[in-house]
Design an enzyme around this catalytic site. Sequence first.
Site, PDB file in Angstrom:
ATOM      1  N   ASP A   1       0.804  -1.302   0.192  1.00 29.91           N
ATOM      2  CA  ASP A   1       0.105  -0.018  -0.116  1.00 29.91           C
ATOM      3  C   ASP A   1       1.017   1.328  -0.048  1.00 29.91           C
ATOM      4  OD1 ASP A   1      -3.151   0.238   0.632  1.00 29.91           O
ATOM      5  OD2 ASP A   1      -2.177   2.065   1.010  1.00 29.91           O
TER       6      ASP A   1
ATOM      7  N   LYS B   1      -9.355   1.381 -16.911  1.00 30.41           N
ATOM      8  CA  LYS B   1      -9.724  -0.019 -16.717  1.00 30.41           C
ATOM      9  C   LYS B   1      -9.877  -0.778 -17.760  1.00 30.41           C
ATOM     10  CE  LYS B   1      -9.765   0.064 -12.041  1.00 30.41           C
ATOM     11  NZ  LYS B   1      -8.990  -0.505 -11.239  1.00 30.41           N
TER      12      LYS B   1
ATOM     13  N   ASN C   1      -4.552  -4.710  -7.459  1.00 32.18           N
ATOM     14  CA  ASN C   1      -5.752  -4.270  -6.973  1.00 32.18           C
ATOM     15  C   ASN C   1      -5.918  -2.859  -6.820  1.00 32.18           C
ATOM     16  OD1 ASN C   1      -8.395  -4.350  -5.139  1.00 32.18           O
ATOM     17  ND2 ASN C   1      -6.639  -3.409  -3.874  1.00 32.18           N
TER      18      ASN C   1
ATOM     19  N   ASP D   1       4.794   3.348  -3.387  1.00 31.80           N
ATOM     20  CA  ASP D   1       3.979   3.959  -4.593  1.00 31.80           C
ATOM     21  C   ASP D   1       4.289   2.971  -5.843  1.00 31.80           C
ATOM     22  OD1 ASP D   1       2.605   5.277  -6.402  1.00 31.80           O
ATOM     23  OD2 ASP D   1       3.669   7.250  -6.044  1.00 31.80           O
ATOM     24  N   ILE D   2       3.195   2.305  -6.239  1.00 36.76           N
ATOM     25  CA  ILE D   2       3.253   1.524  -7.446  1.00 36.76           C
ATOM     26  C   ILE D   2       3.330   2.005  -8.956  1.00 36.76           C
ATOM     27  CG2 ILE D   2       2.890  -0.793  -6.243  1.00 36.76           C
ATOM     28  CD1 ILE D   2      -0.020  -0.195  -7.748  1.00 36.76           C
TER      29      ILE D   2
ATOM     30  N   TYR E   1     -11.386   7.213 -15.664  1.00 36.21           N
ATOM     31  CA  TYR E   1     -11.364   5.767 -14.839  1.00 36.21           C
ATOM     32  C   TYR E   1     -11.677   4.613 -15.792  1.00 36.21           C
ATOM     33  CZ  TYR E   1     -12.284   2.552 -11.080  1.00 36.21           C
ATOM     34  OH  TYR E   1     -12.475   1.305 -10.264  1.00 36.21           O
TER      35      TYR E   1
HETATM   36  N1  NAD Z   1     -15.045   0.107  -4.396  1.00 37.73           N
HETATM   37  C1  NAD Z   1     -15.684   0.127  -5.536  1.00 37.73           C
HETATM   38  O1  NAD Z   1     -16.872   0.279  -5.624  1.00 37.73           O
HETATM   39  C2  NAD Z   1     -15.028  -0.550  -6.894  1.00 37.73           C
HETATM   40  C3  NAD Z   1     -15.787  -0.723  -8.173  1.00 37.73           C
HETATM   41  C4  NAD Z   1     -15.051  -1.056  -8.966  1.00 37.73           C
HETATM   42  C5  NAD Z   1     -13.701  -1.271  -9.142  1.00 37.73           C
HETATM   43  N2  NAD Z   1     -13.108  -1.036  -8.214  1.00 37.73           N
HETATM   44  C6  NAD Z   1     -11.600  -1.362  -8.117  1.00 37.73           C
HETATM   45  O2  NAD Z   1     -11.296  -2.062  -7.038  1.00 37.73           O
HETATM   46  C7  NAD Z   1      -9.821  -2.134  -6.508  1.00 37.73           C
HETATM   47  C8  NAD Z   1      -9.941  -1.785  -5.072  1.00 37.73           C
HETATM   48  O3  NAD Z   1     -10.832  -0.697  -4.829  1.00 37.73           O
HETATM   49  P1  NAD Z   1     -11.190  -0.127  -3.308  1.00 37.73           P
HETATM   50  O4  NAD Z   1     -12.428   0.243  -3.358  1.00 37.73           O
HETATM   51  O5  NAD Z   1     -10.897  -1.291  -2.199  1.00 37.73           O
HETATM   52  O6  NAD Z   1     -10.050   1.138  -2.969  1.00 37.73           O
HETATM   53  P2  NAD Z   1      -9.672   1.704  -1.632  1.00 37.73           P
HETATM   54  O7  NAD Z   1      -9.276   3.133  -2.124  1.00 37.73           O
HETATM   55  O8  NAD Z   1     -10.636   1.657  -0.623  1.00 37.73           O
HETATM   56  O9  NAD Z   1      -8.432   1.132  -1.214  1.00 37.73           O
HETATM   57  C9  NAD Z   1      -7.314   1.320  -2.283  1.00 37.73           C
HETATM   58  C10 NAD Z   1      -5.961   1.349  -1.617  1.00 37.73           C
HETATM   59  O10 NAD Z   1      -5.049   1.407  -2.627  1.00 37.73           O
HETATM   60  C11 NAD Z   1      -3.922   2.017  -1.937  1.00 37.73           C
HETATM   61  N3  NAD Z   1      -3.156   2.956  -2.948  1.00 37.73           N
HETATM   62  C12 NAD Z   1      -3.585   4.096  -3.663  1.00 37.73           C
HETATM   63  N4  NAD Z   1      -2.756   4.324  -4.717  1.00 37.73           N
HETATM   64  C13 NAD Z   1      -1.465   3.635  -4.305  1.00 37.73           C
HETATM   65  C14 NAD Z   1      -0.249   3.488  -5.052  1.00 37.73           C
HETATM   66  N5  NAD Z   1      -0.057   4.405  -5.770  1.00 37.73           N
HETATM   67  N6  NAD Z   1       0.446   2.622  -4.631  1.00 37.73           N
HETATM   68  C15 NAD Z   1       0.228   1.642  -3.815  1.00 37.73           C
HETATM   69  N7  NAD Z   1      -1.087   1.591  -3.177  1.00 37.73           N
HETATM   70  C16 NAD Z   1      -2.056   2.778  -3.526  1.00 37.73           C
HETATM   71  C17 NAD Z   1      -4.683   3.206  -1.151  1.00 37.73           C
HETATM   72  O11 NAD Z   1      -3.956   3.904  -0.087  1.00 37.73           O
HETATM   73  C18 NAD Z   1      -5.787   2.243  -0.471  1.00 37.73           C
HETATM   74  O12 NAD Z   1      -5.430   1.701   0.922  1.00 37.73           O
HETATM   75  C19 NAD Z   1      -9.349  -1.044  -7.202  1.00 37.73           C
HETATM   76  O13 NAD Z   1      -8.717  -1.266  -8.641  1.00 37.73           O
HETATM   77  C20 NAD Z   1     -10.732  -0.232  -7.674  1.00 37.73           C
HETATM   78  O14 NAD Z   1     -10.600   0.568  -9.075  1.00 37.73           O
HETATM   79  C21 NAD Z   1     -13.607  -0.599  -6.838  1.00 37.73           C
END
Ligand code: NAD
Length: 250
Positions: free
Chosen positions: A37, A164, A90, A63-64, A160
């Site tokens: 993270d 994706k 993810n 930071d990835i 976005y």
């Molecule tokens: N939550 C939704 O409704 C939803 C819907 C469709 C797709 N998604 C996808 O599911 C995945 C997870 O989403 P989520 O809702 O759990 O997200 P979230 O924002 O709750 O958690 C994501 C985590 O990624 C970390 N992060 C952000 N930028 C980063 C970076 N540069 N390097 C490393 N870590 C980083 C953040 O600190 C956070 O802890 C994502 O790919 C998102 O696009 C989510």
Amino acid sequence: MFELHGRTALVTGAGRHVGRRIAEVLAEAGAAVAVNDIDRGRAEETAEALIAAGGKAAAVPGDITDPETVAAIVRRTGELLGPVDILVNNAGIPAGGSKWGAQFGDTSPEDWSPLIQLNVMAVLHCTHAVLPHMRDQGYGRLIHIVSDSARAGMPGLAVYGAAKAAAAAFSRCLATEVGRAGITSNCVSLGTIPPAETPPEVLQKLARGYPAGRTGTPDDIAPTVLWLASQEASWVTGQTVSVNGGWLTT
Ligand SMILES: NC(=O)c1ccc[n+]([C@@H]2O[C@H](COP(=O)([O-])OP(=O)(O)OC[C@H]3O[C@@H](n4cnc5c(N)ncnc54)[C@H](O)[C@@H]3O)[C@@H](O)[C@H]2O)c1
């Protein structure tokens, strides 16, 4: 049925919500899990929780979107847990710096960049960094978390959704290159997974569009990732599996 003993998984953005649950489920199945993270505290807290639950895990914060950081994360994972056999791309919602949900016409290249960097470039960086070991050993699982906004028009998600869609196309094309090396590449496409703190009245409103009658939770997503990570899914590749309560059926 799906057990991952002897495998090492790297899950990006695993400090909370969907990524965290994926990390937990992979660890419960026996994988050693590297918890990435950008937020160091979240990564460490998650890794500690996995270990406290009896799993094998380590925090690999960073930071990835930065390729050198990714190389260091993959190197560190190898030192701590063994080389990466399973990569879950993810992280997808930028930790900051984008006007999340704004209409495209109200945004600028500075707003688009973090979305492209995290949902496209970071996926390429992470995948590229783990491929050599996967090729060498003739086994690998690449799992990319994408969104139904890659296929359905949704306001506020133009960039976005485009990012994706790019990740999904990358996964499909890559699958054709790496299949003979025993590596699969698949996407899991998510519907809405609201954060735990979402008020019930908002959840009810969001649920209206879902044939399943509710929005999703991280518990709905992680089992599909486990399946795709398993030996049993070795003939599943180049696919996008929708886990979305039936919101989108094409
Ligand atoms: N939550 C939704 O409704 C939803 C819907 C469709 C797709 N998604 C996808 O599911 C995945 C997870 O989403 P989520 O809702 O759990 O997200 P979230 O924002 O709750 O958690 C994501 C985590 O990624 C970390 N992060 C952000 N930028 C980063 C970076 N540069 N390097 C490393 N870590 C980083 C953040 O600190 C956070 O802890 C994502 O790919 C998102 O696009 C989510």
